[in-house]
Motif scaffolding. Structure first.
Motif, short mmCIF file in Angstrom:
data_model
loop_
_atom_site.label_atom_id
_atom_site.label_comp_id
_atom_site.label_asym_id
_atom_site.label_seq_id
_atom_site.Cartn_x
_atom_site.Cartn_y
_atom_site.Cartn_z
N THR A 90 0.82 -1.21 0.00
CA THR A 90 0.00 0.00 0.00
C THR A 90 0.86 1.26 0.00
O THR A 90 0.60 2.21 -0.76
N ILE A 105 1.36 4.54 -2.46
CA ILE A 105 1.27 5.92 -1.98
C ILE A 105 2.48 6.73 -2.46
O ILE A 105 2.36 7.85 -2.96
N ALA A 120 2.42 10.89 -2.71
CA ALA A 120 1.71 11.27 -1.48
C ALA A 120 2.52 10.85 -0.26
O ALA A 120 3.44 10.04 -0.34
N THR A 170 0.59 10.47 2.89
CA THR A 170 -0.37 9.88 3.82
C THR A 170 -1.65 9.56 3.06
O THR A 170 -2.00 10.24 2.09
N THR A 171 -2.35 8.54 3.53
CA THR A 171 -3.69 8.27 3.01
C THR A 171 -4.65 8.10 4.18
O THR A 171 -4.28 7.55 5.23
N ILE A 212 -8.29 6.44 5.18
CA ILE A 212 -9.17 5.38 4.68
C ILE A 212 -10.44 5.34 5.53
O ILE A 212 -10.37 5.28 6.76
N ILE A 229 -1.87 14.43 0.95
CA ILE A 229 -2.75 13.42 1.53
C ILE A 229 -3.65 12.85 0.44
O ILE A 229 -4.32 13.59 -0.28
N TRP A 230 -3.65 11.54 0.34
CA TRP A 230 -4.45 10.84 -0.67
C TRP A 230 -5.73 10.34 -0.01
O TRP A 230 -5.69 9.56 0.94
N VAL A 231 -6.86 10.84 -0.50
CA VAL A 231 -8.15 10.32 -0.04
C VAL A 231 -8.95 9.88 -1.26
O VAL A 231 -8.80 10.40 -2.36
N SER A 232 -9.81 8.91 -1.04
CA SER A 232 -10.67 8.42 -2.12
C SER A 232 -11.73 9.46 -2.45
O SER A 232 -12.14 10.25 -1.60
N SER A 250 -9.02 4.77 -3.78
CA SER A 250 -8.08 4.55 -2.68
C SER A 250 -6.97 3.60 -3.13
O SER A 250 -7.20 2.68 -3.93
#
Length: 1071
Positions: free
Chosen positions: A235, A239, A244, A246-247, A249, A329-332, A355
């Motif tokens: 994962t 990222i 990125a 941080t993600t 979830i 920051i990676w968000v869906s 995601s």
């Protein structure tokens, strides 16, 4: 008052009025329309449903909610069916939308304003909503039906009439929806206001179920196949790849998978309420998992993970979002607006996408794949035991209803090793209930299962090593012919999807048509997608993969190691429903020896027989029949030893897997043959002079003794033998087509063939002249062919006048078999002509004649037909209308032969040559025998009025005219304009028997573009609009001011047509 509705400035209005005034009769008509008192409403079809005694009364609930809305200062409130995590299934505590509307379907959005309330749901739930929704207080918006506005469009319209702004609770609202809605609302100067959960305030604690807080357990490595550390490593690599740090979830299935944990808070899903924050440098900055700590024992804590209570998520998210060491920051795109609003815009990874966890978990690891395959045996054992039991009960004359049947299935499911619980609520539907796609039986309303009706059983299981979703439709007596035909068409769709071979990078939407093609032949289809992704002891519906025609920006290409369902269907309301669903795995097929492209195919893992009594063998090809027999052999070999001792189950298995043979043997001496097999095990032999054999089987042996052959195999393990002196290993239909292309081009003169249509008295159909114009734009030699039973020479003489269009030859095929131009007679003759001359383009005008012939020809030539082109760009590129004319598609075809139908209204009619010249006329050998079809009768409206495509004025009637006799009102009007006006009809009017089929206008009828089109009593279905929207001026007369036809009309008149038409006729007579 008459309103011109499609123009906003004076210039456009003036120009439009100039067009009208060119012809006095039309101008008189418009003036008379102005005289009438009329109204025009710019709205959409806000559908209602019928109240009944079993529907919940929500009057008090709505009153209380509106009070809270006013307290919050909002005039509209949107209630989603989701929980905070966007879950498809929600625990009883979170079913706010269900409680407030009475509707319990899993898909639906409610909107409440201070003056009205509306529910949107899709076609799977229309019938259920009609039964459950409080129709006395709610509008039912049947999403995507003609005339039904989208939720956001309706929201804007309603907000425009409400002083207070609209609002929603952001924790239940996806950021993608929030953004789309606010973008639309900006146009009226408004925006959504975030508010607290208003339903929570009015839902009495004594009525509301408690929150689920069941124990969370570890998903053992023997089933998971990877440790938490391994999954975090994959994962975080993703990222980092996207740049990125941080993600965040919030999807419950992603958290359960990533941390190898399972729970039971959510019905039918092994999930627990949770959030997670994962950093790219996870070994230093450990992942944070937020759960109800009382649900998790100390020995269940994932290693290397910091645990927080669920309630701490929002404060920790705020700390993360403001941390200066975290840059991206990676968000869906599916996270809630509440999450997104806490993250600064400059820190978001844009554009929003799926995601990283969703992408990774969709491709199963080797242990997961083995589990997905192994558990199918267990699930099939349960299904066969249940089927044997049910069949025995019915044969013994015992009564079994829908809920008793599903309860017994659960008994057999629980007998299987490591079974946990069903993966969704079983759909057990008898008779007409099977037509309700997501039907849910209850003990109070359950129907009996009988021997003279279909029985549809859609059920799935959650095992520790997999998730299943399988549907079979059964019949325990003598099915009706239509039931058999529909079932067989659905089964052919299942087989075609299973047989697909496609390059990496292919999206499922590109394959959707394969599951519908055979249904289309009988005018059938269905309102859901072909397939959805399937999780591994997770959700029965997962993304990002799917097979569905509708575009989604978040759909991702199919890839090996993914699992997906294959479930075409057909549903005849109030009669019966058919669905067949297999679980399939995407696997590697082969690599191209030309450009190294990797190809993929499907492997069917479900092992459950199809319903033999419902198969109409006469509709099947030999290849399809072989595939079914080979599949049934595999099923029998796998299940029979495991059902030992259960005679009822064995009888059910053996009766359904017994070999199926064609009623009679057909021998073909064709010089060219193609055989396709997607079976688990197959042996195919061809002795034809030229043959192509394709097998996608896991284990196959293919032998060809042909002098010239191409043999294709996609197996992991296969043996291929060929005595051909020029053996080539090819691996897809694409390459077979390329081989065929190289052969054709070596002797092809790159010419065009126009299918010239003959109408009565040997005249050319007007659309042929438009087709000649299109053909001339290809800039190559043109041949024409005329089929008819008489006067073909006269038609040819008329064609000769167009020698200025590079027409070189005119072929004449005159035979009694062509009297009624049946496609079964014409297509073989047309195919022979193509084989002799190798045309690169074959064109025909869009008409009933060509629509029945050219798709058949394309199928025989194994190319994709291109319908209704509106422009020729070059020899490979064309334009055509899509979405009922609402969009223009530019397409490029790489097929060696282009089969095209021409939209007549898009091309000028060809003009005859001014000078002299002669085109060679040749007679074709037209000895055609048609044993497949027989002409019975034709209803033709005899009149002196012009044909529809050539009429300047068309009076078109719909079902609102109510009878054949009332259609005379239109004939009387048209006859006031001799030589200019004629009568048309909607499909609904034709189907009702009000007028002959040749008057039908629309996508499945005739396409027209008159100078004036008057739609009378026509609601405006998409397929009708597609056939007349090019009209210069459109006038709509309808009692319903909200009818969709008004959305495209230049002029609208609302009122009783039975009062308007006689008065209009009398006034026109005086003029």
């Amino acid at each position: 008052m008459l309103i011109i509705r499609t123009f906003n400035d004076k210039t456009n209005v003036y120009n439009r009025m100039k067009i009208i005034s060119r012809f006095s009769n039309m101008f008189v008509f418009i003036l008379i329309l102005i005289i009438f008192s009329s109204s025009f409403v710019n709205g959409a079809d806000q559908n209602t449903c019928t109240p009944n005694s079993i529907q919940k009364n929500t009057s008090t609930i709505l009153s209380n909610l509106r009070r809270e809305m006013q307290n919050e200062g909002i005039g509209i409130y949107v209630i989603f069916s989701d929980d905070e995590h966007g879950s498809e299934y929600t625990q009883l505590y979170d079913r706010r939308r269900d409680w407030i509307t009475g509707f319990s379907g899993s898909a639906g959005i409610a909107v409440v304003s201070l003056r009205t309330a509306a529910l949107w749901t899709d076609s799977r739930y229309f019938t259920q909503a009609e039964e459950q929704l409080d129709c006395a207080n709610w509008l039912l918006m049947r999403d995507r039906n003609p005339g039904v506005p989208t939720l956001i469009n309706w929201l804007v319209s309603e907000a425009n009439q409400t002083a207070l702004p609209p609002g929603t609770t952001t924790v239940f609202t996806t950021t993608s929806w929030w953004t789309s809605a606010n973008t639309a609302l900006k146009g009226i100067g408004k925006e959504l206001r975030p508010v607290n959960d208003l339903v929570d305030r009015i839902w009495p604690a004594g009525e509301r179920p408690n929150q689920s807080q069941n124990s969370i357990v570890t998903h053992e490595i023997q089933y998971a196949g990877e440790t938490v550390a391994q999954k975090l490593n994959r994962t975080t690599n993703e990222i980092k790849r996207r740049g990125a740090t941080t993600t965040v979830i919030n999807a419950l299935d992603e958290i359960a998978w990533l941390f190898n944990l399972r729970g039971s808070d959510i019905p039918y899903n092994p999930f627990f309420k949770s959030y997670a924050i994962v950093h790219a440098n996870y070994e230093v900055n450990q992942p944070e998992l937020f759960v109800n700590l009382s649900q998790l024992n100390t020995n269940q804590h994932p290693p290397g993970v910091r645990l927080f209570d669920y309630s701490m998520f929002w404060s920790r998210l705020n700390i993360t979002a403001t941390d200066t060491n975290i840059s991206r920051i990676w968000v869906s795109a599916k996270v809630s607006q509440a999450i997104l609003s806490l993250i600064p815009n400059n820190k978001l990874l844009l554009p929003l996408s799926n995601s990283p966890v969703q992408r990774i978990k969709a491709r199963k690891n080797p242990i997961e794949r083995k589990g997905m395959q192994d558990c199918q045996i267990r699930d099939s054992i349960a299904r066969m035991k249940h089927l044997g039991w049910l069949e025995q009960q019915l044969n013994d004359g015992k009564s079994v209803n829908e809920t008793q049947s599903s309860e017994q299935l659960l008994v057999y499911q629980k007998q299987q090793v490591i079974f946990q619980f069903p993966s969704f609520r079983t759909i057990s539907a008898s008779g007409d209930r099977a037509a309700i796609i997501h039907y849910s039986a209850t003990p109070d309303t359950a129907r009996l299962i009988t021997k003279n009706e279909v029985y549809l059983l859609d059920a799935g299981s959650q095992y520790l090593d997999c998730t299943t979703d399988i549907t079979r439709t059964h019949h325990f007596g003598s099915p009706k012919n239509l039931e058999k035909r529909a079932y067989t068409r659905v089964l052919q769709g299942v087989l075609d999807i299973a047989d697909a071979v496609f390059p990496t990078g292919t999206y499922g939407r590109s394959l959707d048509h394969l599951g519908r093609m055979h249904l289309y032949r009988d005018g059938m289809t269905f309102g859901h997608g072909i397939g959805h992704g399937i999780g591994h002891f997770l959700s029965v519906h997962e993304g990002p993969q799917r097979i569905a025609s509708a575009y989604s920006q978040y759909e991702e290409a199919l890839a090996d190691e993914m699992f997906i369902s294959n479930e075409p269907g057909f549903y005849k309301p109030d009669d019966f429903g058919i669905r067949i669903e297999d679980d399939i795995e995407v696997v590697l097929a082969n690599k191209s020896t030309y450009d190294n492209t990797q190809y993929l195919r499907f492997n069917t893992i479900t092992l459950l027989p199809y319903e033999r009594s419902l198969i109409d063998v006469t509709l099947l090809t030999n290849a399809q029949l072989n595939t079914i027999n080979q599949y049934h052999t595999k099923v029998a070999q796998a299940l029979e030893p495991l059902l030992s001792g259960d005679e009822a189950a064995l009888n059910a298995l053996r009766s359904r897997t017994a070999r199926i043979d064609l009623p009679s043997t057909t021998t073909s001496n064709s010089p060219s043959s193609t055989t396709t097999s997607n079976s688990p095990s197959s042996t195919t032999t061809s002795n034809s002079p030229s043959s192509t054999t394709t097998s996608n089987s896991p284990s196959s042996t293919t032998t060809s003794n042909s002098p010239s052959s191409a043999t294709t195999s996609n197996p992991p393990s296969s043996t291929t033998t060929s005595t051909s002196p020029n053996r080539m290993m090819l691996h897809s239909r694409y390459f077979l087509n390329r081989l065929a292309t190289s052969t054709i081009h070596s002797r092809c003169f790159a010419g065009t063939l126009v299918l010239a249509e003959q109408v009565d008295n040997g005249k050319l159909a007007p659309v042929t002249l438009n087709t000649l114009t299109a053909a001339s734009q290809l800039k190559q030699d043109v041949d024409c062919v005329i089929f008819g039973s008489e006067k073909t020479n006269e038609t040819a003489n008329e064609l000769q006048k167009f020698n200025n269009l590079n027409i070189k030859r005119i072929f004449v095929a005159e035979n009694a078999a062509f009297k009624n131009l049946l496609s079964e007679s014409v297509t073989p003759a047309l195919l022979d002509l193509q084989k002799k001359n190798n045309y690169t383009h074959i064109l025909g005008g869009s008409s009933t004649f060509t629509k029945s012939i050219l798709p058949r020809l394309a199928a025989l030539l194994d190319v994709q037909p291109i319908s209704d082109i509106t422009k020729v760009i070059d020899k490979d590129q064309f334009m055509r209308l899509i979405y009922a004319g609402n969009a223009i598609l530019k397409l490029k075809s790489n097929d060696p032969i282009k089969i095209l139908t021409v939209r007549g209204t898009a091309f000028e009619a060809a003009k005859p040559a001014t000078g002299s010249g002669e085109v060679k006329v040749e007679k074709l050998d037209s000895s055609v025998k048609n044993d497949l079809s027989e002409f019975v009768t034709r209803q033709v409206q005899q009149s002196e009025r012009p044909e529809l495509p050539s009429a300047r004025i068309i009076f078109s009637g719909g079902r609102a005219l109510k009878s054949k006799e009332n259609f005379k009102l239109l004939y009387d009007l048209a006859d006031l304009f001799p030589g200019q006006a004629t009568v048309g009809a909607s499909r609904a009017a034709v189907d009702a028997g009000y007028c002959p089929n040749d008057l039908q206008i629309g996508q499945t009828g005739k396409i027209v573009a008159p100078e004036l089109y008057i739609a009378i009593g026509i609601s405006g279905a998409i397929q009708h609009i597609a056939g007349m929207k090019d009209s210069k001026v459109i006038v709509a007369i309808n009692k319903d001011g909200d009818a969709p036809i008004f959305s495209i009309a230049d002029y609208g008149l609302t009122g009783d047509l039975f009062k308007i038409l006689p008065e209009l006729t009398e006034k026109l007579k005086k003029k």
